[in-house]
Design an enzyme around this catalytic site. Structure first.
Site, PDB file in Angstrom:
ATOM      1  N   GLU A   1       0.835  -1.209   0.000  1.00  0.00           N
ATOM      2  CA  GLU A   1       0.000   0.000   0.000  1.00  0.00           C
ATOM      3  C   GLU A   1       0.865   1.253   0.000  1.00  0.00           C
ATOM      4  O   GLU A   1       0.570   2.233  -0.668  1.00  0.00           O
ATOM      5  CB  GLU A   1      -0.875   0.033   1.252  1.00  0.00           C
ATOM      6  CG  GLU A   1      -1.935  -1.032   1.264  1.00  0.00           C
ATOM      7  CD  GLU A   1      -2.762  -0.951   2.548  1.00  0.00           C
ATOM      8  OE1 GLU A   1      -3.096  -2.006   3.050  1.00  0.00           O
ATOM      9  OE2 GLU A   1      -3.046   0.154   3.020  1.00  0.00           O
ATOM     10  N   ARG A   2       1.939   1.194   0.768  1.00  0.00           N
ATOM     11  CA  ARG A   2       2.791   2.382   0.898  1.00  0.00           C
ATOM     12  C   ARG A   2       3.597   2.603  -0.369  1.00  0.00           C
ATOM     13  O   ARG A   2       3.784   3.743  -0.802  1.00  0.00           O
ATOM     14  CB  ARG A   2       3.677   2.240   2.138  1.00  0.00           C
ATOM     15  CG  ARG A   2       2.792   2.403   3.345  1.00  0.00           C
ATOM     16  CD  ARG A   2       3.356   2.105   4.662  1.00  0.00           C
ATOM     17  NE  ARG A   2       2.312   2.364   5.650  1.00  0.00           N
ATOM     18  CZ  ARG A   2       2.319   1.936   6.884  1.00  0.00           C
ATOM     19  NH1 ARG A   2       3.329   1.208   7.317  1.00  0.00           N
ATOM     20  NH2 ARG A   2       1.325   2.224   7.698  1.00  0.00           N
TER      21      ARG A   2
ATOM     22  N   GLY B   1       2.065  31.564 -11.312  1.00  0.00           N
ATOM     23  CA  GLY B   1       1.582  32.843 -10.793  1.00  0.00           C
ATOM     24  C   GLY B   1       0.146  32.709 -10.307  1.00  0.00           C
ATOM     25  O   GLY B   1      -0.268  31.628  -9.845  1.00  0.00           O
TER      26      GLY B   1
ATOM     27  N   ASN C   1       3.127  10.586   7.543  1.00  0.00           N
ATOM     28  CA  ASN C   1       4.578  10.585   7.313  1.00  0.00           C
ATOM     29  C   ASN C   1       5.362  10.519   8.626  1.00  0.00           C
ATOM     30  O   ASN C   1       6.473   9.992   8.666  1.00  0.00           O
ATOM     31  CB  ASN C   1       4.971  11.798   6.471  1.00  0.00           C
ATOM     32  CG  ASN C   1       4.616  11.565   5.001  1.00  0.00           C
ATOM     33  OD1 ASN C   1       3.958  10.580   4.673  1.00  0.00           O
ATOM     34  ND2 ASN C   1       5.057  12.454   4.132  1.00  0.00           N
TER      35      ASN C   1
END
Ligand SMILES: Cc1cc2nc3c(=O)[nH]c(=O)nc-3n(C[C@H](O)[C@H](O)[C@H](O)COP(=O)(O)OP(=O)(O)OC[C@H]3O[C@@H](n4cnc5c(N)ncnc54)[C@H](O)[C@@H]3O)c2cc1C
Length: 376
Positions: A238-239, A335, A362
């Site tokens: 999964e990671r 921008g 994380n």
């Protein structure tokens, strides 16, 4: 990529160009992807690529799944819950009994069934041992009580891989996975479709279970208390795939930004011609190459059964961090237009943020890596 991977990638890219892109706006407004798109993906082999042929799939390696995630994100989408659907099928494939595999996998391969994974609860996300949802045996049934939140594909799911405690008093040993069929299920309800800053085409939802009864054959595998082990076994894949989604999204950001800065003029020259722009784009291209090389090494190791949880955690945290950095710099090069919804970069920016949160935050990834270093 082999020739077969390239051919598959071309057909998935065409699928996104023809079937997804014309509907992008409508499906964003709807907050979900229609079932017909899932079924078309099933026909193309995107849903069942890695499911063995005896269960209705194509029996290919995980390289083909990564090809799909790359093409999806390169097309500028991360809202369609393909990855979650495929992860759910892999739980059944890895741990299901023969009966369970024959019962569910063929329908997941065609898109007749859409799958979701229901782990997170209002009171707990990172700490899965603390889940409060219970599935208590009563005769030859389990009785489920509790609630889940932030569930990707939650409103449309026909099949849930549900994390619940079959022993409410035990910690990790009390956790089991159940495969819940949602159709006509008394006591089951889908709550709000949650409003989010990104991933707007996904029906991320709350789910509630009030004395829901499912047969004992809903238990994934044949033994209670295996849920935590099963989760830990599947998490590296999964990671890693979240790393691939980060890679595809970064490639997409670089592409649309290159198109933009070649056209846009300031101070009488193309934005592309400013040294700052060239350096930022060069940095993004370098990070993309590095990420790609690292992920491919991890994927080979995964296929050989050698990918460690800590290396998969590196792919997830560094991939999503890199994605966020690249997308942020690319938006800056647009921008003010980069902040406008009609420019894809603004969607990529909003979608990127959650990559650092779901699939294990994380911080949790770094904890895992640090733990592996803290050994004499
Ligand atoms: C768009 C979206 C889709 C999602 N899809 C799904 C899904 O399909 N299925 C599902 O089950 N869940 C899903 N989730 C939930 C997601 O996996 C969780 O949000 C995530 O695991 C974090 O849990 P939490 O939100 O409870 O945060 P918490 O666990 O409360 O964390 C809060 C903060 O504390 C930090 N923290 C927690 N523990 C530690 C620690 N030990 N060390 C250091 N820091 C720590 C975290 O890193 C975070 O910064 C989704 C979330 C979102 C936003």
């Amino acid at each position: 990529m082999t020739e077969d991977h390239r051919a598959f990638a071309d057909s998935v890219a065409r699928f996104f160009a023809e079937e997804f892109e014309p509907n992008r706006e409508q499906w964003t407004e709807d907050g979900m992807i229609p079932r017909s798109f899932w079924e078309q993906a099933g026909e193309l082999g995107v849903l069942g690529a890695t499911i063995p042929e005896e269960y209705g799939g194509l029996g290919l390696s995980r390289h083909f799944d990564t090809v799909s995630y790359l093409e999806q994100t390169k097309a500028g989408d991360s809202g369609w819950g393909l990855s979650v659907h495929n992860i759910a099928t892999h739980y059944i494939l890895a741990f299901g009994t023969e009966d369970q595999k024959h019962r569910w996998l063929p329908k997941l391969a065609t898109g007749e069934h859409i799958a979701a994974i229901a782990m997170t609860e209002p009171g707990t996300g990172s700490d899965l041992q603390a889940v409060k949802t219970t599935a208590i045996k009563d005769g030859n049934e389990y009785v489920i009580n509790g609630s889940k939140t932030f569930i990707t594909n939650g409103a449309s799911a026909d099949i849930l891989v549900l994390v619940a405690k079959t022993d409410a008093k035990a910690k990790s040993k009390g956790v089991s996975l159940l495969i819940v069929e949602t159709a006509d299920l008394d006591g089951y309800s889908v709550g709000r479709k949650l409003k989010k800053m990104g991933m707007k085409r996904n029906d991320t939802a709350e789910l509630a279970f009030d004395d829901v009864r499912v047969p004992q054959t809903a238990l994934l595998g044949s033994e209670e208390g295996q849920g935590f082990y099963q989760l830990m076994k599947q998490l590296p894949w999964e990671r890693l795939l979240l790393g691939y989604m980060a890679l595809g999204a970064s490639q997409c950001a670089l592409k649309v930004t290159l198109e933009y800065v070649r056209e846009r003029k300031a101070f009488g020259k193309r934005v592309m011609d400013f040294q700052n722009t060239r350096f930022k784009l060069a940095e993004a291209a370098t990070k993309i190459e590095l990420l790609s090389a690292f992920l491919d090494t991890c994927l080979d190791e995964l296929e050989e059964g050698k990918l460690t949880p800590e290396k998969a955690a590196m792919a997830k945290w560094w991939g999503s961090q890199t994605q966020c950095e690249i997308v942020d710099e690319c938006l800056q090069l647009h921008g003010g237009y980069g902040y406008m919804s009609e420019y894809l970069i603004s969607e990529l920016y909003a979608d990127a943020r959650v990559q650092k949160i779901y699939g294990g935050t994380n911080e949790i990834m770094k904890e895992l890596i640090a733990r592996s270093l803290d050994i004499d």
